[in-house]
Design an enzyme around this catalytic site. Structure first.
Site, short mmCIF file in Angstrom:
data_model
loop_
_atom_site.label_atom_id
_atom_site.label_comp_id
_atom_site.label_asym_id
_atom_site.label_seq_id
_atom_site.Cartn_x
_atom_site.Cartn_y
_atom_site.Cartn_z
N CYS A 164 -0.97 2.92 -22.49
CA CYS A 164 -1.31 4.36 -22.46
C CYS A 164 -0.05 5.21 -22.23
O CYS A 164 0.81 5.26 -23.09
CB CYS A 164 -2.40 4.60 -21.42
N HIS A 213 -6.65 0.84 -22.72
CA HIS A 213 -6.45 0.10 -21.47
C HIS A 213 -7.02 -1.32 -21.58
O HIS A 213 -8.22 -1.52 -21.39
CB HIS A 213 -7.13 0.85 -20.31
N GLU A 269 -6.72 -3.64 -19.52
CA GLU A 269 -7.02 -4.19 -18.20
C GLU A 269 -8.43 -3.88 -17.72
O GLU A 269 -8.91 -4.50 -16.77
CB GLU A 269 -5.99 -3.69 -17.17
N GLY A 301 -18.22 -9.82 11.58
CA GLY A 301 -18.93 -10.97 11.04
C GLY A 301 -19.16 -10.84 9.54
O GLY A 301 -19.59 -11.77 8.88
N GLY A 302 -18.87 -9.64 9.00
CA GLY A 302 -18.98 -9.44 7.55
C GLY A 302 -17.80 -10.13 6.85
O GLY A 302 -16.88 -10.62 7.50
N SER A 350 -13.92 -8.45 7.42
CA SER A 350 -13.30 -8.62 8.75
C SER A 350 -13.18 -10.10 9.09
O SER A 350 -12.26 -10.50 9.80
CB SER A 350 -14.06 -7.83 9.82
N SER A 351 -14.07 -10.92 8.58
CA SER A 351 -13.97 -12.37 8.85
C SER A 351 -12.72 -12.95 8.19
O SER A 351 -12.00 -13.76 8.78
CB SER A 351 -15.19 -13.11 8.30
#
Ligand code: XMP
Length: 520
Positions: free
Chosen positions: A86, A176, A178, A231-232, A235-236
């Site tokens: 592009c 594009h 990608e 615990g998600g 973050s885990s």
């Protein structure tokens, strides 16, 4: 990602496109290391012998606004193959003596391009077809090709949709490749890096893990880091990555708000403290949250109370650890793009999201965000590489305010208990029936109405349970999941028969928009 001096790579020069990280991601998917450098920072000596190819990204600029961007054209004259995408295509043409002008017809969205000539760049791209769908997003276009360039494909409005200078190995595409909307677009990138740049595969999730650990160590050195663990998935993964990088210098704080899913706090402690031996501070704040939320039914008030109390508790415990310099966060790349307004227009606030992202400004901590260049599915793969269980990695998203926003009206202990059970049965049934992984997010909610039912000749007057299951790409839009009647029937029976307090189940069939995924 920082420079890794030893690995061969594709250098992506970023001109501010929304899709630059997608280019890097496609190259990672193809098993090759890439590095993104801003056009403002790129120097000739960045193009050292490890650079096997250069990609010039798209961007919002116009090639004639020379004051707004800087680019040393010598960078592309070092014998390394170049692919311009592009804006990158336009600038490559311009610096080689071509011309760019405003298009008469701007092209945004899908366009057909047709093949004019064979090229290494388009090998197996057209798949024996003459026409292929590509994603365009441009207002300018190349109007005169530079010398020694030829046309590989054109669209109705862009004569120079794909061009090449075979001798110099310069390639330009107006669309594009990608983005997934471009049919077979990855083939263009694959052909460029493997057939033209001749780079060998050198990148894997394992390399990525090693690289990220190295970067964390370099950044953090001997300081302590705190991390709010929910615990998600995100973050885990962050916690486990830091655990591998700095071990006991990491302190995770897990706040049990009392609004988590059934047994969630036990699972988190079991996994992170017992199995992974992470320094985990478990804070049971159930009563404190319940007290603050007493008689509150306004959704925004609930969210604010939970968000603020969460931060207060987090700070209270974080202060007990001396000498903390860093806060680790599971920010992902899409979070970063969404937090900037891409169009610059004002977006209206739908809900005040609470997550650990807003953590404590007062503490003046520096941030460690090792996942900030990755997409969700890459984070999942990294989590598996870090030996986190499939159960953690494939978990549906769960909002920071937890069950509070799945329980319109006031929050009571009794309602939380009923809701935890209903959600547990629903999610278990999804897993038992191999549906869990086909669904982006699912949950049970408890509506603040009671209705009449009849069970064993007796009248019941109990709560209404709402089930929600959606398919989505990224949570921005969503559609309801189309269950078979037999499944809906089975789970409705199971919930009503097993849980005292619910005598009716409904299934939410709204999409987002107009609804949102959560109820509040
Ligand atoms: P909505 O309800 O806005 O949800 O359509 C979109 C996605 O975001 C999650 N969600 C949250 N996540 N803190 C979070 O970390 C929040 O306050 C929050 N509110 C909604 C929701 O579960 C869904 O995946």
């Amino acid at each position: 990602m920082n420079l890794d001096q030893s690995l061969d790579k594709i250098l992506i020069i970023d001109f501010g496109s929304q899709f630059t990280q997608l280019i890097a991601r496609r190259i990672r998917e193809l098993g090759v290391f890439s590095e993104i450098v801003s056009h403002r920072k790129i120097k000739k000596n960045n193009v050292d012998k490890t650079v096997k190819g250069i990609i010039l990204s798209g961007g919002p600029l116009n090639v004639y606004e020379i004051k707004k961007y800087s680019f040393d054209s010598n960078i592309v004259q070092r014998g390394v193959p170049v692919l311009g995408i592009c804006f990158g295509h336009q600038i490559l043409s311009k610096i080689n003596g071509g011309r760019v002008k405003k298009s008469k017809h701007r092209e945004f969205g899908l366009a057909n391009i047709y093949k004019k000539k064979d090229s290494l760049l388009t090998k197996n791209f057209f798949k024996n077809k003459k026409l292929i769908n590509v994603w365009m997003s441009h207002a300018d276009q190349v109007s005169k090709l530079p010398k020694n360039f030829s046309v590989i494909a054109s669209s109705q409005n862009s004569r120079f949709a794909i061009v090449e200078n075979k001798l110099k190995k310069f390639y330009g595409v107006q669309f594009h490749p990608e983005v997934t909307h471009t049919e077979n677009g990855k083939k263009i990138i694959s052909n460029f890096i493997f057939l033209i740049c001749k780079i060998k595969k050198n990148w894997s999730v394992k390399n990525q893990k090693i690289q990220l650990i190295k970067e964390i160590r370099n950044k953090v050195k001997n300081s302590k880091v705190i991390c709010a663990l929910s615990g998600g998935v995100d973050s885990s993964v962050v916690a486990q990555l830091l655990n591998k990088a700095i071990g006991k210098k990491l302190y995770c704080i897990f706040v049990n708000t009392g609004l988590l899913r059934k047994n969630e706090e036990k699972q988190v402690v079991e996994t992170f403290k017992k199995k992974l031996k992470i320094n985990l501070i478990y804070v049971n704040a159930e009563e404190e949250f319940l007290r603050k939320l007493k008689n509150i039914s306004d959704p925004e008030k609930k969210r604010k109370i939970i968000g603020n109390l969460f931060i207060k508790i987090f700070e209270r415990y974080a202060k007990k650890i001396n000498n903390v310099k860093f806060l680790a966060q599971g920010t992902l790349y899409p979070d970063l793009i969404e937090s900037r307004s891409v169009t610059g227009s004002q977006t209206s606030k739908i809900k005040s999201h609470h997550n650990v992202g807003g953590l404590p400004k007062k503490m003046k901590l520096k941030l460690v965000e090792p996942l900030k260049l990755l997409f969700k599915d890459e984070v999942r793969k990294l989590g598996l590489e870090l030996k986190l269980s499939n159960e953690i990695i494939s978990r549906h998203p769960f909002p920071g305010p937890g069950l509070a926003i799945r329980m319109p009206g006031i929050i009571t202990k009794e309602k939380i208990k009923i809701l935890k059970e209903a959600d547990y049965y629903f999610i278990k049934a999804l897993k038992d029936n191999n549906l869990y992984n086909k669904i982006w997010q699912a949950y049970a909610a408890l509506l603040p109405v009671k209705t009449v039912g009849v069970m064993g000749d007796n009248r019941t007057y109990e709560y209404l349970c709402l089930l929600r299951a959606i398919t989505s790409e990224d949570g921005m839009t969503a559609d309801f999941f189309d269950f078979k009647k037999s499944f809906i029937q089975m789970i409705s029976n199971k919930i009503v028969n097993s849980i005292r307090g619910i005598n009716r189940v409904v299934y939410d069939v709204t999409s987002k928009p107009p609804s949102t995924i959560e109820l509040e």
